[in-house]
Motif scaffolding. Structure first.
Motif, PDB file in Angstrom:
ATOM      1  N   ALA A 208     -17.053  18.925  -5.371  1.00  0.00           N
ATOM      2  CA  ALA A 208     -16.662  17.973  -4.330  1.00  0.00           C
ATOM      3  C   ALA A 208     -17.559  16.744  -4.438  1.00  0.00           C
ATOM      4  O   ALA A 208     -18.753  16.813  -4.147  1.00  0.00           O
ATOM      5  N   GLN A 212     -12.902  13.502  -4.166  1.00  0.00           N
ATOM      6  CA  GLN A 212     -12.440  14.687  -4.884  1.00  0.00           C
ATOM      7  C   GLN A 212     -12.931  15.959  -4.199  1.00  0.00           C
ATOM      8  O   GLN A 212     -14.111  16.123  -3.930  1.00  0.00           O
ATOM      9  N   ARG A 213     -12.004  16.911  -3.934  1.00  0.00           N
ATOM     10  CA  ARG A 213     -12.371  18.202  -3.361  1.00  0.00           C
ATOM     11  C   ARG A 213     -12.796  19.165  -4.457  1.00  0.00           C
ATOM     12  O   ARG A 213     -12.368  19.053  -5.605  1.00  0.00           O
ATOM     13  N   ARG A 214     -13.612  20.136  -4.098  1.00  0.00           N
ATOM     14  CA  ARG A 214     -14.079  21.144  -5.041  1.00  0.00           C
ATOM     15  C   ARG A 214     -12.959  22.130  -5.360  1.00  0.00           C
ATOM     16  O   ARG A 214     -12.202  22.536  -4.481  1.00  0.00           O
ATOM     17  N   SER A 257      -8.180   7.749  -3.996  1.00  0.00           N
ATOM     18  CA  SER A 257      -7.545   9.031  -3.658  1.00  0.00           C
ATOM     19  C   SER A 257      -6.314   9.334  -4.491  1.00  0.00           C
ATOM     20  O   SER A 257      -5.944  10.501  -4.661  1.00  0.00           O
ATOM     21  N   VAL A 266      -6.745  27.568  -3.781  1.00  0.00           N
ATOM     22  CA  VAL A 266      -7.906  27.420  -2.900  1.00  0.00           C
ATOM     23  C   VAL A 266      -8.147  28.728  -2.141  1.00  0.00           C
ATOM     24  O   VAL A 266      -7.229  29.308  -1.559  1.00  0.00           O
TER      25      VAL A 266
END
Length: 395
Positions: A208, A212-214, A257, A266
Motif C-alpha cells: 500500500a 495503491q492498495r496492498r 488512481s 482480498v
C-alpha cells in the motif's frame, strides 16, 4: 517415515448438479536437492533468489530459472535432470537513474509458444542506497523502487535482451522514486504466466503506497511481445493502463488512481503469490503463497506454504496449508532451516512454459543454510514431490 499432509479445496458452484472438483494435495516425499550453492554456484550471486520457473525449448530440453540478478539457468534434457550453466543470460545495467528502469533485474516470469522465442517478465529493483544522491538514509528498503519490465530471448532462453522500446516497462506505480522514499514500493515478484480465455495472465504483488492498495494485482495481455500491452484489473474490468511516472507527470491523486490496480482475492490471497498454475484435469487455477495467518482458535500463527484455488482468477478460495515452513524473516536459532519462494512445476506438463500441473507436481523451494544461525547467500534449491487428486463434490 514420510510426513504426509493433505489439503482439500472445495469451491462453491453455480451448477445445480455438482460443485467444481476439489483438489487433494499431498506431500509425497522428502526434499530433493536441485542446486546446492556450495557445490554448484558459479559466482557470488549465483544462488536461488526467486521462484523456480521453466520452459521447454524447441529441441525438447529444459531451461530452469531460480535466479539472482546475475541471471543464470539450470539446463538439461528434462525438468528433473538439469545442471548449472554458468553463462549469464541477462543482467540489468545497474543504472543510477530510476527513470531508466534498469538497475538490478531478476527474470521471474517466463512464457514461450514455440520453445525458441521466450518472453520474460523482469522484477526490476532500483536500489537507491547504492547510488550517490539517490537515498538520503542509505538504507536499502527506504529507497527500493520496484517495477516490472520485459525481456525476450530468440534463442530458446540462452540470452535475453530488453523487449520492445526502452525502458521496456510493463508496470510501475504512478510516482517517481523520489516521491516514495522512506519505504519500499512498486510492483514486485510476478508469478508465472497462464493462459485463459484467449489471453495471458499473471499476478504481481504490491504494498500500500499512495493511492495503491496492498495486495495481488491481476494483469492480462493479448500481445505478449509488447511490454506496454499489459492491463490490470480495476475491480470491473482490465482497464488499468500503467503509466511511466517520468513521462506522464501527475499533480494529484485523482489522476493517479486510474493507473493502479484493484487487488484480487482480498482477505484470501493474504500474502504475495509466488506461483500461479492451472490444474489441467479440473481447470482450476492454483496460487502458491508463504505466510503465517492468525487464527482465532490459535494463540500463535501457523507459518507454512499455502495454496488457494480459483475457477476464473478473480474469485479465490480460502488459503489452505500444504506444509508447515518457516520463512527466513521469521527464523530464530534452533528452528528448522527456513525456506522461501515456493513454486509449483510438473515435469510431465504439456505446456512449454510449465503453466499447468496434473496429478503430480513438485513444490520447488529455496532452502537457507544457517551456519552459526546466520542467514546469508548460502542457500539451495530443493523440490518436494506432491500428489494432486481431483474429485467431484456432488450435492
Amino acid at each position: 517415515m514420510l510426513h504426509l499432509l493433505t489439503l482439500v479445496f472445495a469451491l462453491a458452484s453455480t451448477s445445480a448438479v455438482a460443485a467444481p472438483p476439489a483438489l487433494e494435495v499431498t506431500v509425497e516425499g522428502r526434499p530433493i536437492v536441485v542446486f546446492e550453492r556450495r557445490r554448484d554456484g558459479c559466482g557470488r550471486y549465483d544462488t536461488p533468489d526467486a521462484p523456480a520457473r521453466a520452459v521447454r525449448r524447441a529441441d525438447g530440453s529444459v531451461a530452469l530459472f531460480a535466479t539472482h540478478f546475475d541471471n543464470r539457468a539450470l539446463r538439461g534434457p528434462a525438468l528433473h535432470d538439469v545442471r548449472p550453466d554458468c553463462a549469464i543470460t541477462f543482467a540489468g545495467a545497474e543504472h543510477p537513474d530510476p527513470a531508466r528502469f534498469s538497475d538490478r533485474s531478476w527474470i521471474v516470469s517466463l512464457w514461450t509458444g514455440d520453445g525458441r522465442t521466450v518472453h520474460a517478465i523482469v522484477h526490476n529493483e532500483h536500489q537507491g542506497h547504492r547510488h550517490d544522491g539517490q537515498c538520503p538514509t542509505r538504507r536499502y528498503r527506504d529507497c527500493w523502487f520496484n517495477a516490472l519490465t520485459a525481456a525476450v530471448s530468440t534463442d530458446g532462453a540462452r540470452r535475453f535482451v530488453p523487449a520492445g522500446t526502452p525502458p521496456s516497462l510493463v508496470a510501475a506505480l504512478p510516482y517517481t522514486a523520489a516521491e516514495l522514499r522512506g519505504q519500499h514500493a512498486g510492483y514486485f515478484n510476478p508469478t508465472g504466466i497462464v493462459a485463459h480465455e484467449n489471453a495471458l495472465y499473471m499476478l504481481a504483488f504490491t504494498e500500500a503506497r499512495g493511492v495503491q492498495r496492498r495486495g495481488n494485482c491481476l494483469l492480462r495481455t493479448t500481445e505478449i511481445g509488447d511490454p506496454s500491452a499489459w492491463r490490470a484489473w480495476n475491480g470491473a474490468g482490465f482497464a488499468v493502463r500503467f503509466a511511466n511516472p517520468y513521462v506522464q507527470r501527475f499533480t494529484d491523486d485523482a489522476a493517479r488512481s486510474a493507473h493502479v490496480c484493484a487487488p484480487v482475492g482480498v482477505g484470501r490471497l493474504q500474502w504475495p503469490v509466488t506461483a500461479l498454475v492451472r490444474h489441467a484435469p479440473s481447470g482450476l487455477f492454483l496460487a502458491v503463497m508463504q505466510g503465517a495467518p492468525h487464527r482465532p482458535e490459535a494463540s500463535e500463527p501457523r507459518p507454512g506454504i499455502y495454496i488457494a484455488t480459483s475457477p476464473d482468477l478473480l474469485a479465490w478460495s480460502e488459503p489452505a496449508l500444504v506444509m508447515p515452513a518457516i520463512g527466513h524473516g521469521r527464523y530464530t536459532c534452533g528452528d528448522p532451516r527456513p525456506v522461501a519462494y515456493p513454486s509449483l512445476l510438473d515435469s510431465a506438463s504439456e505446456d512449454r512454459s510449465f503453466a499447468t500441473v496434473g496429478k503430480a507436481a513438485d513444490l520447488f523451494l529455496t532452502r537457507f543454510n544457517v551456519p552459526a544461525c546466520r542467514i546469508d547467500g548460502d542457500r539451495d534449491l530443493v523440490r518436494i514431490p506432491l500428489r494432486i487428486t481431483a474429485r467431484m463434490q456432488v450435492r
